[in-house]
Enzyme design. Structure first.
Site, PDB file in Angstrom:
ATOM      1  N   HIS A  71      -3.342  -5.067   1.855  1.00 58.81           N
ATOM      2  CA  HIS A  71      -2.732  -5.314   3.165  1.00 58.81           C
ATOM      3  C   HIS A  71      -2.848  -6.784   3.555  1.00 58.81           C
ATOM      4  O   HIS A  71      -3.765  -7.145   4.296  1.00 58.81           O
ATOM      5  CB  HIS A  71      -3.465  -4.495   4.235  1.00 58.81           C
ATOM      6  CG  HIS A  71      -3.191  -3.039   4.184  1.00 58.81           C
ATOM      7  ND1 HIS A  71      -2.226  -2.435   4.948  1.00 58.81           N
ATOM      8  CD2 HIS A  71      -3.757  -2.072   3.445  1.00 58.81           C
ATOM      9  CE1 HIS A  71      -2.201  -1.140   4.698  1.00 58.81           C
ATOM     10  NE2 HIS A  71      -3.126  -0.885   3.784  1.00 58.81           N
TER      11      HIS A  71
ATOM     12  N   CYS B  58       0.835  -1.212   0.000  1.00 57.92           N
ATOM     13  CA  CYS B  58       0.000   0.000   0.000  1.00 57.92           C
ATOM     14  C   CYS B  58       0.872   1.265   0.000  1.00 57.92           C
ATOM     15  O   CYS B  58       1.474   1.576  -1.022  1.00 57.92           O
ATOM     16  CB  CYS B  58      -0.994  -0.059   1.154  1.00 57.92           C
ATOM     17  SG  CYS B  58      -2.390   1.027   0.863  1.00 57.92           S
TER      18      CYS B  58
ATOM     19  N   GLU C 275      -1.169  -8.343   5.644  1.00 61.68           N
ATOM     20  CA  GLU C 275      -0.763  -8.573   7.039  1.00 61.68           C
ATOM     21  C   GLU C 275      -1.954  -8.578   7.996  1.00 61.68           C
ATOM     22  O   GLU C 275      -1.796  -8.947   9.150  1.00 61.68           O
ATOM     23  CB  GLU C 275       0.277  -7.517   7.471  1.00 61.68           C
ATOM     24  CG  GLU C 275      -0.235  -6.108   7.717  1.00 61.68           C
ATOM     25  CD  GLU C 275      -0.519  -5.308   6.458  1.00 61.68           C
ATOM     26  OE1 GLU C 275      -0.420  -5.862   5.340  1.00 61.68           O
ATOM     27  OE2 GLU C 275      -0.872  -4.117   6.582  1.00 61.68           O
TER      28      GLU C 275
HETATM   29  N1  GLN Z   1      -3.421   6.476   0.898  1.00 62.02           N
HETATM   30  C1  GLN Z   1      -2.223   6.170   1.622  1.00 62.02           C
HETATM   31  C2  GLN Z   1      -1.026   6.923   1.067  1.00 62.02           C
HETATM   32  O1  GLN Z   1      -1.109   7.630   0.142  1.00 62.02           O
HETATM   33  C3  GLN Z   1      -1.904   4.700   1.626  1.00 62.02           C
HETATM   34  C4  GLN Z   1      -2.883   3.978   2.500  1.00 62.02           C
HETATM   35  C5  GLN Z   1      -2.376   2.706   3.103  1.00 62.02           C
HETATM   36  O2  GLN Z   1      -1.179   2.436   3.167  1.00 62.02           O
HETATM   37  N2  GLN Z   1      -3.289   1.953   3.630  1.00 62.02           N
HETATM   38  O3  GLN Z   1       0.041   6.794   1.584  1.00 62.02           O
END
Ligand code: GLN
Length: 203
Positions: A182, A84, A184
């Site tokens: 995610h 992410c 995890e």
């Molecule tokens: N929207 C977040 C960002 O730009 C990422 C979100 C996440 O890691 N769950 O960093």
């Protein structure tokens, strides 16, 4: 049991869900360290860049003098898995980034931040991933990016359909792996196990 060496993995621990990644890596046969300083980074065989807020992680890695050492290790081929916000940090290019936001880079991809829509806090699906056996992985996307463009050295291991198009959400380039979601948080450790295998074959 095999006698394979136990990889020593770091989880970048300036912000984000560090504990869950350490637990998933340890369940996959690695030993882990929270990385907040250059000396801790120097000691690990591979690194996870967790989810969180990529703008904050970017700022904090600069404040903690980790940015240059991180870029150097990535350039030397250290295996890195970004989830992410971690995917955003690995990307060479970002769309919808904050004005001053920088990435670490290393992967020849363009990611779009918050790609599922600003209002879409989370989205879940069962995602088949190339190279991961045993059926689809439950994928939880939280204000997640996706990949808009990737270079020819990038392998797309999974994609989602949205707005009539296919968007890569799991990508690999050599020793670098990134997921928009995610893994995890689900208790299914197959993505972490894939990364631990990547580290074993790299070291
Ligand atoms: N929207 C977040 C960002 O730009 C990422 C979100 C996440 O890691 N769950 O960093």
């Amino acid at each position: 049991m095999t006698d394979a060496p136990v990889p020593h993995l770091g989880v970048l621990a300036v912000q984000g869900d560090v504990r869950e990644h350490r637990a998933a890596l340890e369940a996959s046969g690695a030993r882990t360290t929270a990385v907040r300083r250059p000396a801790e980074l120097a000691a690990v065989d591979g690194l996870v860049l967790p989810g969180g807020e990529s703008t904050t992680i970017d700022k904090l890695t600069r404040i903690f003098d980790l940015r240059d050492p991180l870029r150097a290790r990535i350039a030397q081929g250290m295996p890195v898995y970004g989830s992410c916000a971690g995917m955003i940090l690995l990307a060479d290019r970002i769309l919808d980034g904050h004005r001053e936001q920088q990435t670490l880079g290393g992967m020849d991809i363009t990611v779009r931040r918050n790609a599922f829509g600003r209002q879409v806090d989370s989205y879940e699906c069962d995602l088949p991933i190339a190279g991961i056996a045993g059926g689809p992985v439950r994928a939880i996307f939280i204000r997640a990016p996706w990949v808009e463009e990737c270079g020819e050295r990038v392998e797309v291991l999974a994609a989602v359909e949205a707005k009539g198009e296919s968007h890569p959400v799991v990508v690999r380039q050599g020793n670098l792996l990134a997921t928009s979601f995610h893994p995890e948080v689900t208790g299914d450790h197959r993505v972490h196990a894939l990364f631990v295998e990547m580290v074993r074959s790299a070291t």
